[in-house]
Design a protein around this motif. Structure first.
Motif, short mmCIF file in Angstrom:
data_model
loop_
_atom_site.label_atom_id
_atom_site.label_comp_id
_atom_site.label_asym_id
_atom_site.label_seq_id
_atom_site.Cartn_x
_atom_site.Cartn_y
_atom_site.Cartn_z
N ASP A 1 0.82 -1.21 0.00
CA ASP A 1 0.00 0.00 0.00
C ASP A 1 0.85 1.26 0.00
N LEU A 2 0.31 2.32 -0.60
CA LEU A 2 0.94 3.63 -0.60
C LEU A 2 -0.05 4.64 -0.04
N VAL A 3 0.37 5.38 0.99
CA VAL A 3 -0.44 6.44 1.60
C VAL A 3 0.38 7.72 1.51
N VAL A 4 -0.16 8.75 0.83
CA VAL A 4 0.56 10.00 0.61
C VAL A 4 -0.31 11.18 1.00
N VAL A 5 0.28 12.14 1.72
CA VAL A 5 -0.35 13.42 2.01
C VAL A 5 0.65 14.48 1.62
N GLY A 6 0.26 15.42 0.75
CA GLY A 6 1.21 16.45 0.33
C GLY A 6 0.53 17.58 -0.41
N GLY A 7 1.30 18.64 -0.62
CA GLY A 7 0.79 19.77 -1.38
C GLY A 7 0.65 19.41 -2.85
N THR A 8 1.76 18.92 -3.42
CA THR A 8 1.78 18.42 -4.79
C THR A 8 2.26 16.98 -4.74
N VAL A 9 1.47 16.07 -5.28
CA VAL A 9 1.79 14.64 -5.23
C VAL A 9 1.78 14.08 -6.65
N LYS A 10 2.87 13.42 -7.03
CA LYS A 10 2.96 12.75 -8.33
C LYS A 10 3.33 11.30 -8.09
N VAL A 11 2.47 10.39 -8.53
CA VAL A 11 2.73 8.96 -8.42
C VAL A 11 2.92 8.42 -9.83
N ASN A 12 4.18 8.19 -10.20
CA ASN A 12 4.51 7.71 -11.54
C ASN A 12 4.83 6.22 -11.55
N GLY A 13 5.15 5.66 -10.40
CA GLY A 13 5.44 4.24 -10.31
C GLY A 13 4.17 3.44 -10.10
N ASP A 14 4.29 2.12 -10.20
CA ASP A 14 3.14 1.24 -10.01
C ASP A 14 2.96 0.91 -8.53
N VAL A 15 1.70 0.77 -8.12
CA VAL A 15 1.34 0.41 -6.74
C VAL A 15 0.61 -0.92 -6.81
N TYR A 16 1.15 -1.93 -6.13
CA TYR A 16 0.58 -3.28 -6.21
C TYR A 16 -0.42 -3.56 -5.09
N GLY A 17 -0.72 -2.56 -4.28
CA GLY A 17 -1.75 -2.64 -3.25
C GLY A 17 -2.71 -1.48 -3.45
N ASP A 18 -3.16 -0.90 -2.32
CA ASP A 18 -4.07 0.26 -2.36
C ASP A 18 -3.26 1.54 -2.45
N LEU A 19 -3.84 2.57 -3.07
CA LEU A 19 -3.27 3.91 -3.09
C LEU A 19 -4.28 4.84 -2.46
N ARG A 20 -3.85 5.53 -1.39
CA ARG A 20 -4.66 6.55 -0.72
C ARG A 20 -3.85 7.83 -0.72
N VAL A 21 -4.38 8.89 -1.34
CA VAL A 21 -3.61 10.12 -1.52
C VAL A 21 -4.50 11.33 -1.31
N ILE A 22 -3.94 12.34 -0.63
CA ILE A 22 -4.61 13.63 -0.43
C ILE A 22 -3.58 14.71 -0.73
N GLY A 23 -3.97 15.68 -1.55
CA GLY A 23 -3.05 16.77 -1.86
C GLY A 23 -3.75 17.89 -2.58
N GLY A 24 -3.07 19.02 -2.67
CA GLY A 24 -3.62 20.15 -3.40
C GLY A 24 -3.71 19.84 -4.89
N GLN A 25 -2.62 19.24 -5.42
CA GLN A 25 -2.59 18.80 -6.81
C GLN A 25 -2.08 17.36 -6.82
N VAL A 26 -2.88 16.45 -7.33
CA VAL A 26 -2.57 15.02 -7.32
C VAL A 26 -2.53 14.52 -8.75
N SER A 27 -1.44 13.82 -9.09
CA SER A 27 -1.31 13.22 -10.41
C SER A 27 -0.91 11.76 -10.24
N VAL A 28 -1.73 10.85 -10.78
CA VAL A 28 -1.45 9.41 -10.71
C VAL A 28 -1.25 8.92 -12.13
N ASN A 29 0.00 8.56 -12.46
CA ASN A 29 0.33 8.09 -13.80
C ASN A 29 0.70 6.61 -13.82
N GLY A 30 0.88 6.01 -12.66
CA GLY A 30 1.21 4.59 -12.59
C GLY A 30 -0.03 3.74 -12.40
#
Length: 140
Positions: free
Chosen positions: A94-123
């Protein structure tokens, strides 16, 4: 999976900044309330320094930093909070991210939970994806 941009201007009359302060506060409480595995590989905390993680981690990893750049593979869970967070490596659980600007370019093989001002999920995300932000862009 869902692809597109979501832009929120106002939610029930609240300005976004006060809304996201409440969401970030709630997210922090939820993350802290979750039971952390005591066998975590490492914990990193800083409010001014940058974190560049370019070595593979064989267990869970927890970090709080101003700028986080994860280039390596994490074989466990990754919990990270920061002003700018880039996750370019793969997370095997699992990946849990909290940030102002969040970019997830890699693959996540579990759950992804993210909170941010600007969120980009490319993986790719194998399990559940939960994202909240002023701008959320999910491309895979």
């Amino acid at each position: 999976m869902f692809a597109g941009k979501i832009r929120l201007r106002y939610i029930e009359g609240m300005k976004i900044s006060s809304y996201f302060r409440r969401v970030l506060s709630a997210a922090a409480v939820v993350v802290l309330a979750c039971g952390f595995n005591a066998s975590a590989y490492a914990a990193y905390m800083s409010n001014q320094e940058n974190l560049l993680l370019d070595k593979n981690i064989d267990d869970d990893f927890y970090a709080v930093t101003g700028y986080g750049n994860i280039q390596s593979t994490i074989d466990g869970d990754l919990y990270i909070a920061g002003g700018l967070v880039n996750v370019n490596g793969n997370v095997m659980e699992d990946l849990v991210v909290v940030g102002g600007t969040v970019k997830v370019n890699g693959d996540v093989y579990g759950d992804l939970r993210v909170i941010g001002g600007q969120v980009s999920v490319n993986g790719a995300v194998a399990d559940d994806l939960v994202a909240a932000g002023g701008i959320v862009d999910v491309s895979k």
